[in-house]
Design an enzyme around this catalytic site. Sequence first.
Site, PDB file in Angstrom:
ATOM      1  CG  HIS A  37      14.759 -38.239 -11.345  1.00 23.38           C
ATOM      2  ND1 HIS A  37      15.108 -39.536 -11.054  1.00 23.38           N
ATOM      3  CD2 HIS A  37      15.883 -37.639 -11.805  1.00 23.38           C
ATOM      4  CE1 HIS A  37      16.397 -39.711 -11.301  1.00 23.38           C
ATOM      5  NE2 HIS A  37      16.884 -38.565 -11.764  1.00 23.38           N
ATOM      6  CD  GLU A  54       6.627 -12.200 -11.329  1.00 18.88           C
ATOM      7  OE1 GLU A  54       6.186 -11.855 -10.229  1.00 18.88           O
ATOM      8  OE2 GLU A  54       7.826 -12.153 -11.614  1.00 18.88           O
ATOM      9  CE  LYS A  99       9.693  -3.665  -7.635  1.00 19.68           C
ATOM     10  NZ  LYS A  99      10.113  -4.714  -8.575  1.00 19.68           N
ATOM     11  CD1 TRP A 151      -1.872  -5.806  -3.819  1.00 17.87           C
ATOM     12  CD2 TRP A 151      -1.183  -6.515  -1.812  1.00 17.87           C
ATOM     13  NE1 TRP A 151      -1.478  -7.109  -3.936  1.00 17.87           N
ATOM     14  CE2 TRP A 151      -1.061  -7.575  -2.730  1.00 17.87           C
ATOM     15  CE3 TRP A 151      -0.808  -6.727  -0.495  1.00 17.87           C
ATOM     16  CZ2 TRP A 151      -0.576  -8.819  -2.368  1.00 17.87           C
ATOM     17  CZ3 TRP A 151      -0.332  -7.976  -0.129  1.00 17.87           C
ATOM     18  CH2 TRP A 151      -0.219  -9.005  -1.066  1.00 17.87           C
ATOM     19  CD  GLU A 159      13.498 -14.310 -11.966  1.00 19.56           C
ATOM     20  OE1 GLU A 159      13.012 -14.872 -10.969  1.00 19.56           O
ATOM     21  OE2 GLU A 159      13.254 -13.135 -12.264  1.00 19.56           O
ATOM     22  NE  ARG A 199       5.035   1.308  -0.926  1.00 23.52           N
ATOM     23  CZ  ARG A 199       6.169   0.939  -0.380  1.00 23.52           C
ATOM     24  NH1 ARG A 199       7.290   1.213  -0.978  1.00 23.52           N
ATOM     25  NH2 ARG A 199       6.192   0.286   0.753  1.00 23.52           N
ATOM     26  CB  CYS A 228      -0.886   0.014   1.228  1.00 28.28           C
ATOM     27  SG  CYS A 228      -1.807  -1.506   1.446  1.00 28.28           S
ATOM     28  CG  ASN A 238       1.119   1.479   3.804  1.00 25.28           C
ATOM     29  OD1 ASN A 238      -0.028   1.662   3.444  1.00 25.28           O
ATOM     30  ND2 ASN A 238       2.174   1.985   3.177  1.00 25.28           N
ATOM     31  N   GLY A 239       0.515  -2.090   6.510  1.00 22.72           N
ATOM     32  CA  GLY A 239       0.955  -3.110   7.462  1.00 22.72           C
ATOM     33  C   GLY A 239      -0.213  -3.940   7.943  1.00 22.72           C
ATOM     34  CE  LYS A 299      10.078 -11.892 -13.091  1.00 22.03           C
ATOM     35  NZ  LYS A 299      11.080 -11.694 -12.070  1.00 22.03           N
TER      36      LYS A 299
HETATM   37  C1  F6R Z   1       9.059 -11.441  -8.721  1.00 22.50           C
HETATM   38  C2  F6R Z   1       9.331 -10.549  -7.622  1.00 22.50           C
HETATM   39  C3  F6R Z   1       9.217 -11.095  -6.235  1.00 22.50           C
HETATM   40  C4  F6R Z   1      10.285 -10.453  -5.328  1.00 22.50           C
HETATM   41  C5  F6R Z   1      10.078 -10.909  -3.882  1.00 22.50           C
HETATM   42  C6  F6R Z   1      11.158 -10.379  -2.963  1.00 22.50           C
HETATM   43  O1  F6R Z   1       9.228 -10.803  -9.953  1.00 22.50           O
HETATM   44  O2  F6R Z   1       9.614  -9.409  -7.800  1.00 22.50           O
HETATM   45  O3  F6R Z   1       9.308 -12.476  -6.218  1.00 22.50           O
HETATM   46  O4  F6R Z   1      11.545 -10.827  -5.778  1.00 22.50           O
HETATM   47  O5  F6R Z   1       8.828 -10.445  -3.429  1.00 22.50           O
HETATM   48  O6  F6R Z   1      11.233  -9.007  -3.003  1.00 22.50           O
HETATM   49  P1  F6R Z   1      12.478  -8.218  -2.445  1.00 22.50           P
HETATM   50  O7  F6R Z   1      13.625  -8.488  -3.329  1.00 22.50           O
HETATM   51  O8  F6R Z   1      12.055  -6.771  -2.484  1.00 22.50           O
HETATM   52  O9  F6R Z   1      12.718  -8.706  -1.054  1.00 22.50           O
END
Ligand code: F6R
Length: 609
Positions: free
Chosen positions: A505, A489, A604, A75, A482, A27, A2, A101-102, A486
């Site tokens: 396996h 998501e 984010k 959020w 990864e 955010r 948020c 927030n929180g 990507k």
């Molecule tokens: C995926 C992504 C998330 C972050 C994860 C950790 O694209 O961005 O998986 O990598 O939430 O976030 P940080 O690096 O900010 O601790």
Amino acid sequence: MCGIVGYVGLQLASEIILDGLSRLEYRGYDSAGIAVISEKGLLELRREVGKLRNLVKDVMTNPLKGNIGIGHTRWATHGRPTVFNAHPHSDESGKIVVVHNGIIENYMALKEELKKKYEFKSDTDTEVLAHLIKDNYSGDLYKAVHKALQKVHGAYAICVIHADHPDYMVAAKNSSPLIIGIGEGENFVASDVPAILNYTRDIIYLEDGEIAVVSAEKADVYNLAGEKLSKKVSKISWNIASAEKGGYEHFMLKEIHEQPSSVAHALAGRASDADGKLYLDDLGITAEYLNTVKRITILACGTSYYAGLVGKYYLEKLARIPVDVDLASEFRYREPFVDDKTLVIGISQSGETADTLAAIKMVKELGAKTIGILNVMGSAISRETTGNMYIHCGPEIGVASTKAFTSTIVCMYMLSLYFGQLNGTINAEEIRKNIVELKTLPNIIEKVFDIEPAIKVIANKLANYKHCLFLGRNYNFPIALEGALKLKELSYIHAEGYAAGEMKHGPIALIDKDMPVISIATESATYEKVISNMKEVKARDAIAIALATEGDTALKEEVDHIMYLPRVKEELSPIVNVVPLQLLAYYVSLRKGCDVDQPRNLAKSVTVE
Ligand code: F6R
């Protein structure tokens, strides 16, 4: 997650708050709201579900007049994204409003008590705060907030205003970030710096347990004991333009294309090919201390965790120290083996991820030294660790992490060379050669963009499938993970990453014409083995897609589509190989009409569990 913006001054508060929220929208983005105290001393509240533009439209149609106000982008955590659950939340009188927030962890118990006196209108934990502040109010808003917070457990960044006190806001923080922006005849509160950079570069970072009273003229900060503190004002040097799209259609595409320069920034001033040395002295790690380290534990979540997995290969090879990589969310609920001979590395782009932060706090208690590999200076994790190595990739706005991933891997490589330099497991000439290779990366990554048109073609095909498997080995196993993350998501295609050697396996049972398989088959010690996997895939009628090193014409016979990449030393290939996979996910998402920069259900920085 948020976003919070608060304003008090001489300007129209709604304009500044909405502008600030637009910079924080990444955010959290399922609803937004604003509350302003009008010149007549009335509190006006507006809330809308969906993107911020819905709220902006409302305020444009029916303007809010007043010079003090608070706003929020949400959020959802407690309660669905509805108007009633959107912030700000007010008490029954409608005079007190709160943005938060929180998570208030004891909100159920508090709500049970408060329900006896007050009517609740939302499902949120935040509304508890509004009633609790009212319950403790007897003419002084600061005192009411202070008293209310004594009863609250959990993470919060809050900003509160009261219609009877139209000249100040009260802000407080515990575990969630909150800053105060200092202007001339006006002051700001925000959860993140970009929100107020248009107006000021002078920032006070609030610490856990601090409460601020912010008026147009001053910001007084108190600790939990009610003592007035003398706080440092920090100057922000980066520019708001660096947080905007810079001509690209999406932040994510811009950030993918920034990787040649973000990788160069990560290297700058730290690795000298002239004398074959790494300069990371400000980490505060000495050769004597490193000698005592029996193992390294890397803690992170999501994409940062995958960067940590690559780091394990580097540290074990170059510094010869055993390494565990753990998901912070798992680690913190185990009884992990950590002592003063364990060095813990926390990786987090945002520096605010709740699980990583909690895990770092936990290992500190157990006596471990901690290093943060972070992007955001002043972030919560940076304030807990013994030393920090910043990846310096600039603000990452696209929710899916891209440039932070490659910069983190580059930092892990430098860190491994540095530890090798300190403990003598790698000689100066080898370090120098490695530094020379590292410095070729920006040019090599730049060349990957030459195949963007070919990637688009493959993406358009892939967009028709529901599932996808990614295979990689050794340094590129984390890149398979990864690549899959990507794709899932961004495009909502079900994707899995596997260590190629594991295919037989289990996952091979899934392979048929409806399961495209993407193999990382660039030059490596395990190249032949990956080719065997591709043959097995083709024999089961699946679409085979490969990342290959340019000039590898033999592979053409084995697969349906190839993405040719410039040659690079195997250890560094993850940094190059991930780039086409980021682009692939981007273009599949675009083709499917998904929200590239703000995929559904994601935020984010995950500042709650
Ligand atoms: C995926 C992504 C998330 C972050 C994860 C950790 O694209 O961005 O998986 O990598 O939430 O976030 P940080 O690096 O900010 O601790």
